[in-house]
Design an enzyme around this catalytic site. Structure first.
Site, PDB file in Angstrom:
ATOM      1  N   HIS A  62      40.855  35.087  27.478  1.00 27.05           N
ATOM      2  CA  HIS A  62      39.658  33.951  27.184  1.00 27.05           C
ATOM      3  C   HIS A  62      40.381  32.594  26.751  1.00 27.05           C
ATOM      4  CE1 HIS A  62      36.281  36.628  27.789  1.00 27.05           C
ATOM      5  NE2 HIS A  62      36.974  37.491  27.229  1.00 27.05           N
ATOM      6  N   ASN A 140      29.784  38.714  28.265  1.00 26.47           N
ATOM      7  CA  ASN A 140      30.444  38.132  29.302  1.00 26.47           C
ATOM      8  C   ASN A 140      29.409  37.666  30.298  1.00 26.47           C
ATOM      9  OD1 ASN A 140      33.272  38.493  28.756  1.00 26.47           O
ATOM     10  ND2 ASN A 140      33.302  40.541  29.613  1.00 26.47           N
TER      11      ASN A 140
END
Length: 520
Positions: A62, A140
């Site tokens: 990320h 997500n």
């Protein structure tokens, strides 16, 4: 990649960093095959804590992200029922109640300056600054995940990252891992369809992925899943569309989010939950705690509980988007964990990563600091920049209990949730894996366009892999759905033949250039 050796030697045996042979690298130790993990999972704790420290200062995953400020507005109900029936969390109780928040969207595998058009899951993490302290909902865009056991997380990310020797991305590495991890087939089916490349962050769904728990005043808990639905509508990209955008702008999603907020076109999402009674649910052909599985809407309807509005851009990217730190263990009263193994592994890993990446006092940073009074006996550590140490009744007392002015325990706002757990401590996968059922159902529920894109994208990626990996993947796709496997096999063959034709043509053209005609 080197060819696999036929004969194993002592050097081929997997060990931990102490040199101890690892006899089970697939499962953490749990109470029963689906119960909670235990703190004495030494191999897992050593493996994940080392993994958390592999990159500095960039996030291990990320790394590439964009963020914005906003607020959450509660509806005060869950569907047609009062929300207090299921949870006592204050953020949800009052209709119209607004709670400030910060959101960070991200890609997962690739680095800080990678294009936002790459085929990759997208992170969707929210930090709610509630009256009871921070609540982090870390999720997500896709509602499921590749694996179900946290012991495999470092292996998965290593397989997805560039080759440690060449530093080149290699689909063979990824599919070498995924082909031998059949639970990943559901996520692969989504990732290589158009859902693998959202058009931007504003038109992207979000999901908590895991089953969590809600707890009411009586201490009763229910399983819950969270879903964010964009009011702007959902839009994904084909590979051709993504390639075209990437040639012109590799920060298109960040720019789209920033520009939209800057001109007052504030993006909104509605928050839905699915609720299920806690338990094993033997009537299902999957385990409800399995993060590779969906709870289908027709079985467990989506119930609206509130909305999120993003209305302010960051003032400084590094101070806010880069230094914001999330953790799946950051819950407030009325919210709780389920026994999902991956969730419990992430709960240790995320906060441990932030202590390493940002520092032990990362919660003192303005973007991470709760918007309520903080009183703790923790002190010192790297970058402790507090200047007012007289917040407590007696600043000399940094321990508890105390009779001379130290901090005191808070009263429990409701009955404690005390789920009963019993079972043998063991390393074992869950009993209802059903690795292919939902992947096949997703394939069949796709539109023709989505299936065509899936076959094209997945065939292109697998055509670069050796035949052994291709064969396993074709077999796995066939187990999901016979048509799925048949079309992937045909797709790989077509891509391979096309590449060979292009290579032969290029060789022929090169030979002509090497032997030009004599014009004299």
């Amino acid at each position: 990649m080197k060819e696999k050796e036929n004969n194993e030697t002592k050097e081929d045996i997997l060990t931990n960093r102490q040199g101890h042979p690892v006899t089970d690298n697939q499962n953490v130790r749990t109470v029963g095959d689906r119960g909670p993990t235990t703190l004495e999972n030494y191999d897992f704790l050593e493996k994940i804590s080392h993994f958390d420290r592999e990159r500095i200062p960039e996030r291990v995953v990320h790394a590439r992200g964009a963020g914005a400020h906003g607020y959450f507005e509660s509806y005060g109900t869950v569907g047609d029922e009062p929300i207090s029936k299921y949870t006592r969390a204050k953020i949800f109780q009052e209709k119209g109640k607004q709670t400030p928040l910060f959101v960070r969207f991200s890609t997962v595998v690739h680095g800080l300056h990678s294009p936002e058009t790459l085929r990759d899951p997208r992170g969707f993490a929210i930090k709610f600054y509630t009256e009871d302290g921070n609540w982090d909902l870390v999720g997500n865009n896709i509602k499921i995940f590749f694996i179900r056991d946290p012991l495999k997380f470092p292996d998965m990310v290593h397989a997805f990252k560039p080759d440690p020797v060449t530093n080149l991305s290699d689909p063979e590495r990824m599919f070498d891992f995924l082909a031998q991890t059949p639970e990943s087939m559901h996520m692969i089916t989504f990732l290589f369809s158009p859902w693998g490349i959202p058009a931007n962050y504003r038109q992207m769904q979000g999901s908590g992925v895991h089953a969590y728990k809600w707890v009411n005043e009586e201490g009763k808990g229910v399983l819950v899943k969270y879903h964010w639905e964009p009011k702007q509508g959902i839009k994904n990209l084909t590979q051709k569309e993504a390639d075209k955008i990437q040639s012109m702008n590799y920060s298109h999603a960040t720019q789209d989010l920033y520009d939209s907020i800057e001109k007052g076109d504030y993006p909104e999402w509605e928050l839905y939950v699915q609720i299920m009674e806690d338990g094993e649910h033997a009537e299902l052909d999957y385990d409800p705690l399995d993060p590779t599985k969906l709870w289908y809407k027709e079985d467990y309807p989506w119930l609206p509980v509130g909305k999120m509005v993003l209305n302010k851009n960051p003032e400084n990217y590094f101070a806010e988007v880069e230094q914001v730190a999330f953790g799946t263990g950051v819950l407030v009263d009325g919210l709780d964990f389920s026994d999902d193994k991956l969730l419990q592994g992430r709960t240790f890993s995320y906060s441990d990563t932030q202590r390493y990446r940002v520092g032990s006092n990362y919660l003192q940073l303005p973007i991470n600091k709760p918007k309520k009074h903080v009183a703790t006996n923790q002190e010192g550590g790297q970058m402790d920049y507090r200047t007012n140490f007289s917040e407590h009744q007696n600043p000399h007392i940094n321990y508890e209990p105390s009779t001379i002015g130290g901090l005191k325990e808070a009263k429990n706002p409701g009955k404690e949730h005390t789920p009963y757990v019993e079972g043998e401590l063991q390393r074992q996968s869950i009993s209802r894996e059903n690795n292919f059922g939902q992947a096949g159902e997703t394939y069949r529920r796709f539109t023709d366009f989505e299936r065509d894109e899936l076959i094209s994208n997945l065939s292109q990626a697998l055509a670069s892999c050796r035949e052994e990996i291709q064969s396993i993947m074709i077999e796995n796709c066939t187990k999901c759905d016979p048509d799925y496997g048949k079309r992937i096999a045909e797709g790989i063959k077509k891509v391979t033949e096309s590449r060979q034709e292009k290579m032969d043509k290029a060789v022929g053209e090169a030979e002509q250039m090497a032997h030009p005609s004599d014009p004299y």
